[in-house]
Design a protein around this motif. Structure first.
Motif, PDB file in Angstrom:
ATOM      1  N   SER A  26       0.086  -4.333   0.215  1.00  0.00           N
ATOM      2  CA  SER A  26       1.404  -3.884  -0.251  1.00  0.00           C
ATOM      3  C   SER A  26       2.277  -3.408   0.905  1.00  0.00           C
ATOM      4  CB  SER A  26       1.247  -2.766  -1.294  1.00  0.00           C
ATOM      5  OG  SER A  26       0.542  -1.669  -0.746  1.00  0.00           O
ATOM      6  N   LEU A  27       1.643  -2.935   1.984  1.00  0.00           N
ATOM      7  CA  LEU A  27       2.416  -2.423   3.124  1.00  0.00           C
ATOM      8  C   LEU A  27       2.863  -3.543   4.055  1.00  0.00           C
ATOM      9  CD1 LEU A  27       3.474  -0.023   4.776  1.00  0.00           C
ATOM     10  CD2 LEU A  27       1.233   0.111   5.857  1.00  0.00           C
ATOM     11  N   VAL A  34       5.936   3.131  -1.322  1.00  0.00           N
ATOM     12  CA  VAL A  34       5.336   4.163  -2.175  1.00  0.00           C
ATOM     13  C   VAL A  34       3.880   3.836  -2.490  1.00  0.00           C
ATOM     14  CG1 VAL A  34       5.450   5.354  -4.391  1.00  0.00           C
ATOM     15  CG2 VAL A  34       7.560   4.783  -3.180  1.00  0.00           C
ATOM     16  N   LEU A  35       3.611   2.636  -2.974  1.00  0.00           N
ATOM     17  CA  LEU A  35       2.245   2.244  -3.312  1.00  0.00           C
ATOM     18  C   LEU A  35       1.307   2.302  -2.108  1.00  0.00           C
ATOM     19  CD1 LEU A  35       0.236   1.230  -5.410  1.00  0.00           C
ATOM     20  CD2 LEU A  35       0.974  -1.118  -4.906  1.00  0.00           C
ATOM     21  N   PRO A  36       1.724   1.839  -0.923  1.00  0.00           N
ATOM     22  CA  PRO A  36       0.830   1.980   0.238  1.00  0.00           C
ATOM     23  C   PRO A  36       0.484   3.428   0.572  1.00  0.00           C
ATOM     24  CG  PRO A  36       2.542   0.385   0.703  1.00  0.00           C
ATOM     25  CD  PRO A  36       2.904   1.024  -0.596  1.00  0.00           C
ATOM     26  N   SER A  39      -1.995   4.696  -2.123  1.00  0.00           N
ATOM     27  CA  SER A  39      -3.320   4.105  -1.926  1.00  0.00           C
ATOM     28  C   SER A  39      -3.963   4.605  -0.634  1.00  0.00           C
ATOM     29  CB  SER A  39      -3.219   2.572  -1.916  1.00  0.00           C
ATOM     30  OG  SER A  39      -2.300   2.124  -0.937  1.00  0.00           O
ATOM     31  N   PHE A  40      -3.163   4.897   0.396  1.00  0.00           N
ATOM     32  CA  PHE A  40      -3.713   5.451   1.628  1.00  0.00           C
ATOM     33  C   PHE A  40      -4.273   6.848   1.389  1.00  0.00           C
ATOM     34  CE2 PHE A  40      -3.342   7.766   5.670  1.00  0.00           C
ATOM     35  CZ  PHE A  40      -4.119   6.946   6.473  1.00  0.00           C
ATOM     36  N   ILE A  41      -3.577   7.635   0.576  1.00  0.00           N
ATOM     37  CA  ILE A  41      -4.077   8.967   0.224  1.00  0.00           C
ATOM     38  C   ILE A  41      -5.410   8.859  -0.509  1.00  0.00           C
ATOM     39  CG2 ILE A  41      -3.648  10.953  -1.282  1.00  0.00           C
ATOM     40  CD1 ILE A  41      -0.665  10.671  -0.568  1.00  0.00           C
ATOM     41  N   ILE A  42      -5.489   7.908  -1.458  1.00  0.00           N
ATOM     42  CA  ILE A  42      -6.733   7.704  -2.206  1.00  0.00           C
ATOM     43  C   ILE A  42      -7.852   7.255  -1.267  1.00  0.00           C
ATOM     44  CG2 ILE A  42      -7.826   6.324  -4.017  1.00  0.00           C
ATOM     45  CD1 ILE A  42      -5.095   6.238  -5.408  1.00  0.00           C
ATOM     46  N   LEU A  43      -7.537   6.323  -0.359  1.00  0.00           N
ATOM     47  CA  LEU A  43      -8.524   5.865   0.626  1.00  0.00           C
ATOM     48  C   LEU A  43      -9.001   7.026   1.487  1.00  0.00           C
ATOM     49  CD1 LEU A  43     -10.022   3.650   2.261  1.00  0.00           C
ATOM     50  CD2 LEU A  43      -7.909   3.337   3.572  1.00  0.00           C
TER      51      LEU A  43
END
Length: 279
Positions: A26-27, A34-36, A39-43
Motif C-alpha cells: 500500500s505504501l 494511512v493504511l501503511p 499496518s506498520f504500527i501493527i507490524l
C-alpha cells in the motif's frame, strides 16, 4: 520447539507477514499513507512477540532474510525517484534495529522485565530511524507539508489531557488483571516519561520558529538542492511527536502481553548462565 510454541510462533509470524505485505504494497505500490502507517504500527507490535520465539535462532539468518527483502523491494518497486529507495532502507532499517534491541533485551537481562522489553521500541535510536523514514516519505509524496504548527504544538497537550481522563477511569475500575497500585505505578511512570522526555523538549520549539521552518519547507521542498536540509528540519520538528506515538504503541504491546500471560501462552523458567569476568 514444542507444539504450543510452534503454534504461537506460526501465529505471530503469519500476522507479521500480513502486516508487512499490506504496509509495503500500500505504501510503495498504491502510494497510500494511512493504511501503511496503521499496518506498520501493527507490524511493530507483532515483532515484539515474534522476537521472543526467534531469540534462539541464528541471528545472521534473520539479517539475511531482511536484507533479501530489502533488495527484492528495490527491484520490484524500481523507480528513478530516490525517495523510494531511501524509504525502503529506513523501513527495513527500523525493523533490523528493533529486532536487535529486542534480542539484546532478552539475552542480556538477568531477569525478564515485560515493561522494559516492550518499551524498547520507543528508544531514541528507533525514534530517530522512524522519524527520518517519515520525513523522507513526506518529501517524496507531498508537494506541501500535510500538517501545521498548531497540530504539532497541540498534539502533546491533547494527549496529556486524555491521559488525565484515563487516570480517573483507572481509579474507578474494579475488574483488573493486576492490582491497582501496580497499574498506577505503570501509569504514572508513563506520564513522567512523557513530561520529562517529550513535552519539555517539544516545548523548546516555539511557535515562531516552527512557522519559520514550515515556511522554509514549503518554499524549498520541491527544490532538490535543499531536500536534505528539509529532511533534517522535519526530523527536529517531528521527533517529539514520534516519541509519544512509539511509547503508546509499546504500551499497547505490553497490555496485550499482560492479557496473554494468565492464559498460559507464555511461561518463565530459571536457567543457569556462565558469565565471564575479569580478575
Amino acid at each position: 520447539m514444542k507444539t504450543p510454541k510452534k503454534i504461537r510462533f506460526l501465529f505471530f509470524l503469519i500476522l507479521s507477514i500480513i502486516a508487512y505485505l499490506v504496509c509495503t504494497f500500500s505504501l510503495f505500490e498504491l502510494n497510500w499513507i494511512v493504511l501503511p502507517l496503521v499496518s506498520f504500527i501493527i507490524l511493530y507490535i507483532w515483532l515484539s512477540f515474534l522476537a521472543i520465539d526467534l531469540q534462539h535462532h541464528r541471528k545472521h539468518h534473520i539479517l539475511r532474510a531482511i536484507c533479501g527483502l530489502t533488495i527484492l523491494q528495490m527491484i520490484i518497486f524500481w523507480d528513478f525517484d530516490w525517495h523510494i529507495y531511501v524509504e525502503i532502507l529506513f523501513f527495513h532499517g527500523a525493523i533490523v534495529l528493533m529486532m536487535y534491541l529486542l534480542f539484546s533485551q532478552l539475552k542480556n537481562r538477568i531477569r525478564f522485565s515485560a515493561i522494559s522489553y516492550f518499551t524498547q521500541g520507543s528508544s531514541m535510536a528507533i525514534v530517530a530511524v522512524i522519524t527520518m523514514f517519515f520525513s523522507v516519505l513526506i518529501m517524496g509524496k507531498y508537494s506541501q507539508i500535510p500538517f501545521s504548527c498548531d497540530e504539532i504544538e497541540g498534539f502533546p497537550g491533547n494527549l496529556f489531557r486524555s491521559s488525565s481522563n484515563a487516570e480517573k477511569t483507572l481509579e474507578n475500575t474494579d475488574d483488573l488483571s493486576l492490582n491497582k497500585p501496580e497499574i498506577k505505578l505503570i501509569f504514572w511512570r508513563t506520564i513522567d516519561f512523557l513530561q520529562t522526555e517529550v513535552f519539555q523538549p517539544q516545548g523548546s520549539i516555539n511557535k515562531n520558529s516552527c512557522e519559520f521552518v514550515m515556511n522554509l519547507l514549503q518554499k524549498t521542498q520541491m527544490n532538490g538542492g535543499f531536500q536534505l536540509a528539509v529532511i533534517v528540519l522535519l526530523y527536529f520538528l517531528l521527533s517529539g511527536v514520534f516519541k509519544i506515538i512509539l511509547w503508546i504503541i509499546s504500551l499497547v504491546g505490553f497490555g496485550i502481553f499482560l492479557t496473554m500471560k494468565p492464559l498460559g501462552i507464555y511461561s518463565f523458567e530459571v536457567v543457569e548462565r556462565q558469565v565471564e569476568r575479569v580478575k
